[in-house]
Enzyme design. Structure first.
Site, PDB file in Angstrom:
ATOM      1  N   ASN A   6      36.033  56.870  -3.769  1.00 34.15           N
ATOM      2  CA  ASN A   6      34.410  57.068  -3.983  1.00 34.15           C
ATOM      3  C   ASN A   6      33.561  56.189  -3.841  1.00 34.15           C
ATOM      4  O   ASN A   6      33.512  55.698  -4.606  1.00 34.15           O
ATOM      5  CB  ASN A   6      34.935  58.453  -4.680  1.00 34.15           C
ATOM      6  CG  ASN A   6      33.243  58.771  -5.787  1.00 34.15           C
ATOM      7  OD1 ASN A   6      32.259  57.595  -5.550  1.00 34.15           O
ATOM      8  ND2 ASN A   6      33.232  59.394  -6.281  1.00 34.15           N
ATOM      9  N   HIS A   9      29.267  54.020  -6.469  1.00 31.39           N
ATOM     10  CA  HIS A   9      29.687  53.205  -7.856  1.00 31.39           C
ATOM     11  C   HIS A   9      28.136  51.987  -7.062  1.00 31.39           C
ATOM     12  O   HIS A   9      27.850  51.199  -7.341  1.00 31.39           O
ATOM     13  CB  HIS A   9      30.914  52.289  -8.113  1.00 31.39           C
ATOM     14  CG  HIS A   9      30.936  53.029  -9.564  1.00 31.39           C
ATOM     15  ND1 HIS A   9      30.643  54.231  -9.866  1.00 31.39           N
ATOM     16  CD2 HIS A   9      32.223  53.398 -10.228  1.00 31.39           C
ATOM     17  CE1 HIS A   9      31.128  54.936 -11.337  1.00 31.39           C
ATOM     18  NE2 HIS A   9      32.187  53.751 -11.356  1.00 31.39           N
ATOM     19  N   HIS A  42      29.331  61.519  -3.828  1.00 29.64           N
ATOM     20  CA  HIS A  42      28.460  63.305  -4.683  1.00 29.64           C
ATOM     21  C   HIS A  42      26.948  62.664  -4.816  1.00 29.64           C
ATOM     22  O   HIS A  42      26.471  61.640  -5.539  1.00 29.64           O
ATOM     23  CB  HIS A  42      28.902  62.263  -6.568  1.00 29.64           C
ATOM     24  CG  HIS A  42      28.199  63.916  -7.237  1.00 29.64           C
ATOM     25  ND1 HIS A  42      29.501  63.694  -8.570  1.00 29.64           N
ATOM     26  CD2 HIS A  42      27.865  64.956  -7.034  1.00 29.64           C
ATOM     27  CE1 HIS A  42      28.182  65.062  -9.152  1.00 29.64           C
ATOM     28  NE2 HIS A  42      27.591  65.390  -8.038  1.00 29.64           N
ATOM     29  N   ARG A  44      24.361  63.763  -6.600  1.00 27.29           N
ATOM     30  CA  ARG A  44      23.275  64.119  -7.545  1.00 27.29           C
ATOM     31  C   ARG A  44      22.342  64.905  -7.412  1.00 27.29           C
ATOM     32  O   ARG A  44      21.510  64.523  -6.360  1.00 27.29           O
ATOM     33  CB  ARG A  44      23.887  63.429  -8.803  1.00 27.29           C
ATOM     34  CG  ARG A  44      24.730  63.101  -9.226  1.00 27.29           C
ATOM     35  CD  ARG A  44      25.020  62.058 -10.012  1.00 27.29           C
ATOM     36  NE  ARG A  44      24.812  63.347 -11.685  1.00 27.29           N
ATOM     37  CZ  ARG A  44      26.089  63.065 -12.637  1.00 27.29           C
ATOM     38  NH1 ARG A  44      27.269  62.736 -12.001  1.00 27.29           N
ATOM     39  NH2 ARG A  44      25.609  64.297 -13.070  1.00 27.29           N
ATOM     40  N   ARG A  48      20.910  60.053  -8.822  1.00 29.31           N
ATOM     41  CA  ARG A  48      21.097  58.702  -9.781  1.00 29.31           C
ATOM     42  C   ARG A  48      21.934  57.902  -8.498  1.00 29.31           C
ATOM     43  O   ARG A  48      21.629  56.447  -8.974  1.00 29.31           O
ATOM     44  CB  ARG A  48      21.724  58.958 -10.647  1.00 29.31           C
ATOM     45  CG  ARG A  48      22.991  59.362 -10.869  1.00 29.31           C
ATOM     46  CD  ARG A  48      23.656  59.190 -12.509  1.00 29.31           C
ATOM     47  NE  ARG A  48      23.435  59.885 -12.876  1.00 29.31           N
ATOM     48  CZ  ARG A  48      24.098  60.624 -14.005  1.00 29.31           C
ATOM     49  NH1 ARG A  48      25.144  60.258 -14.400  1.00 29.31           N
ATOM     50  NH2 ARG A  48      23.715  61.918 -14.898  1.00 29.31           N
ATOM     51  N   GLU A  69      30.987  65.802  -3.060  1.00 32.35           N
ATOM     52  CA  GLU A  69      31.143  66.791  -4.309  1.00 32.35           C
ATOM     53  C   GLU A  69      29.619  67.371  -4.362  1.00 32.35           C
ATOM     54  O   GLU A  69      28.488  66.344  -4.392  1.00 32.35           O
ATOM     55  CB  GLU A  69      30.994  65.638  -4.785  1.00 32.35           C
ATOM     56  CG  GLU A  69      32.755  64.949  -4.659  1.00 32.35           C
ATOM     57  CD  GLU A  69      33.257  63.244  -6.425  1.00 32.35           C
ATOM     58  OE1 GLU A  69      32.628  64.319  -7.376  1.00 32.35           O
ATOM     59  OE2 GLU A  69      34.010  63.644  -6.347  1.00 32.35           O
ATOM     60  N   THR A 100      31.003  62.437 -13.934  1.00 31.49           N
ATOM     61  CA  THR A 100      31.673  64.086 -14.474  1.00 31.49           C
ATOM     62  C   THR A 100      32.596  64.164 -15.244  1.00 31.49           C
ATOM     63  O   THR A 100      33.413  63.564 -15.292  1.00 31.49           O
ATOM     64  CB  THR A 100      32.371  64.350 -12.259  1.00 31.49           C
ATOM     65  OG1 THR A 100      31.253  64.239 -11.974  1.00 31.49           O
ATOM     66  CG2 THR A 100      32.517  65.946 -13.198  1.00 31.49           C
ATOM     67  N   GLU A 150      40.791  70.641  -6.696  1.00 30.76           N
ATOM     68  CA  GLU A 150      40.868  69.341  -7.085  1.00 30.76           C
ATOM     69  C   GLU A 150      41.206  68.980  -8.531  1.00 30.76           C
ATOM     70  O   GLU A 150      40.193  70.113  -9.206  1.00 30.76           O
ATOM     71  CB  GLU A 150      39.665  68.389  -6.308  1.00 30.76           C
ATOM     72  CG  GLU A 150      39.460  66.798  -7.317  1.00 30.76           C
ATOM     73  CD  GLU A 150      38.826  65.638  -7.155  1.00 30.76           C
ATOM     74  OE1 GLU A 150      37.875  65.961  -5.648  1.00 30.76           O
ATOM     75  OE2 GLU A 150      38.462  64.996  -7.865  1.00 30.76           O
ATOM     76  N   HIS A 190      39.986  61.214 -10.724  1.00 32.44           N
ATOM     77  CA  HIS A 190      39.253  61.255 -11.870  1.00 32.44           C
ATOM     78  C   HIS A 190      40.290  60.311 -13.095  1.00 32.44           C
ATOM     79  O   HIS A 190      41.270  60.286 -13.485  1.00 32.44           O
ATOM     80  CB  HIS A 190      38.152  62.459 -13.104  1.00 32.44           C
ATOM     81  CG  HIS A 190      37.248  61.213 -13.509  1.00 32.44           C
ATOM     82  ND1 HIS A 190      35.959  61.952 -13.079  1.00 32.44           N
ATOM     83  CD2 HIS A 190      37.076  61.214 -14.334  1.00 32.44           C
ATOM     84  CE1 HIS A 190      35.284  61.622 -13.093  1.00 32.44           C
ATOM     85  NE2 HIS A 190      36.015  60.896 -14.910  1.00 32.44           N
TER      86      HIS A 190
HETATM   87  N1  PXP Z   1      37.012  63.163  -8.051  1.00 28.88           N
HETATM   88  C1  PXP Z   1      35.837  63.621  -9.156  1.00 28.88           C
HETATM   89  C2  PXP Z   1      35.102  65.441  -8.485  1.00 28.88           C
HETATM   90  C3  PXP Z   1      35.163  62.689  -9.481  1.00 28.88           C
HETATM   91  O1  PXP Z   1      33.562  63.832 -10.323  1.00 28.88           O
HETATM   92  C4  PXP Z   1      34.906  61.777  -9.252  1.00 28.88           C
HETATM   93  C5  PXP Z   1      34.076  61.074 -10.480  1.00 28.88           C
HETATM   94  O2  PXP Z   1      32.817  60.606  -9.655  1.00 28.88           O
HETATM   95  C6  PXP Z   1      36.493  61.177  -8.710  1.00 28.88           C
HETATM   96  C7  PXP Z   1      37.427  61.403  -8.068  1.00 28.88           C
HETATM   97  C8  PXP Z   1      36.175  59.551  -8.787  1.00 28.88           C
HETATM   98  O3  PXP Z   1      37.015  59.323 -10.158  1.00 28.88           O
HETATM   99  P1  PXP Z   1      36.869  57.602 -10.600  1.00 28.88           P
HETATM  100  O4  PXP Z   1      35.830  57.435 -10.233  1.00 28.88           O
HETATM  101  O5  PXP Z   1      37.651  57.043 -12.217  1.00 28.88           O
HETATM  102  O6  PXP Z   1      38.207  57.262  -9.558  1.00 28.88           O
END
Ligand code: PXP
Length: 238
Positions: A6, A9, A42, A44, A48, A69, A100, A150, A190
């Site tokens: 992901n 960031h 994601h 959004r 952001r 996402e 999330t 997921e 997550h």
């Molecule tokens: N899966 C989903 C659905 C998420 O919303 C996120 C965070 O954006 C992640 C996985 C990844 O989480 P993390 O950044 O804590 O690894």
């Protein structure tokens, strides 16, 4: 177990200064060079971090798979149908949250989610629902023809005592097994990191994990020496 990155960031850091660097698209292409299995972003509603330009460029350039996402809202569903990611992962979205915060409640939102899945399927996009490791939620996901779930692993990741962590891992394992029996693909994500993944890999039913924060945080630390040395070289070249 496949690993997807992901890259939200990276866009957060780019947007912090309103500039163009670091570019999440470059990060995605680098991740593919070292064998990542897919890229997750994601988009959004408040934009952001990831924006439409990122999603469209990623769609054009990456060669693995794009997991978009998204909230189940008309504006984003329309963009998804146009962009056609390999996977759309429906997540809950609150304006005030930092990230999330948990899974969607499929049972409470069954009509809205069923209609979103139908729209996405019409555009030939596979759909995953981000949910808690809960049997009733998984049954509801299967009922409305989700392709994947997921599993939200945040409670497992935040568990403090070994006992709580063990119990949560067990919930994830049971949920994954149940989903598999119903013919669903099983992703998880997550809060997964370099420590707790050693336990998560024991859940054989998980097809794929989606990790953002831990890998990007580590990249800053392990890449910092090289970044400083590059700048020192420029200064010393005078
Ligand atoms: N899966 C989903 C659905 C998420 O919303 C996120 C965070 O954006 C992640 C996985 C990844 O989480 P993390 O950044 O804590 O690894």
């Amino acid at each position: 177990m496949r690993l997807c990155l992901n890259i939200d960031h990276v866009a957060t850091l780019r947007n912090a200064r309103g500039e163009t660097q670091p570019d999440p698209v470059t990060a995605a292409l680098l991740a593919e060079q070292v064998g990542i299995d897919g890229i997750v972003v994601h988009l959004r509603e408040d934009r952001r971090h990831i924006n439409e330009r990122d999603v469209r460029l990623l769609r054009e350039l990456i060669t693995t798979k794009l997991d978009l996402e998204m909230a189940a809202v008309p504006e984003i569903i329309k963009i998804a149908c146009d962009v056609q990611p390999e996977l759309a992962t429906i997540v809950p979205e609150k304006r005030q949250e930092l990230t999330t915060e948990g899974g969607i409640n499929v049972i409470d939102d069954i009509e809205k989610l069923s209609s979103a899945i139908k729209d996405l399927h019409k555009a030939e996009i596979a759909v995953s629902l981000f949910i808690e490791p809960d049997i009733d939620q998984i049954n509801a996901a299967a009922e409305i023809n989700a392709d994947f779930i997921e599993i939200h692993t945040g409670i497992f990741a935040n568990a403090v005592s070994e006992e709580d962590q063990f119990d949560e891992l067990d919930r994830v394992r049971l949920a994954a097994k149940h989903a598999k029996k119903l013919g669903l693909g099983v992703n998880a994500g997550h809060g997964l990191n370099y420590i707790n993944m050693k336990q998560m890999i024991q859940v054989a039913e998980i097809d794929e994990v989606s990790i953002g924060h831990a890998i990007l945080a580590r990249a800053i630390i392990v890449g910092l020496k090289e970044a400083i040395q590059e700048m020192q070289k420029i200064i010393q070249s005078k």
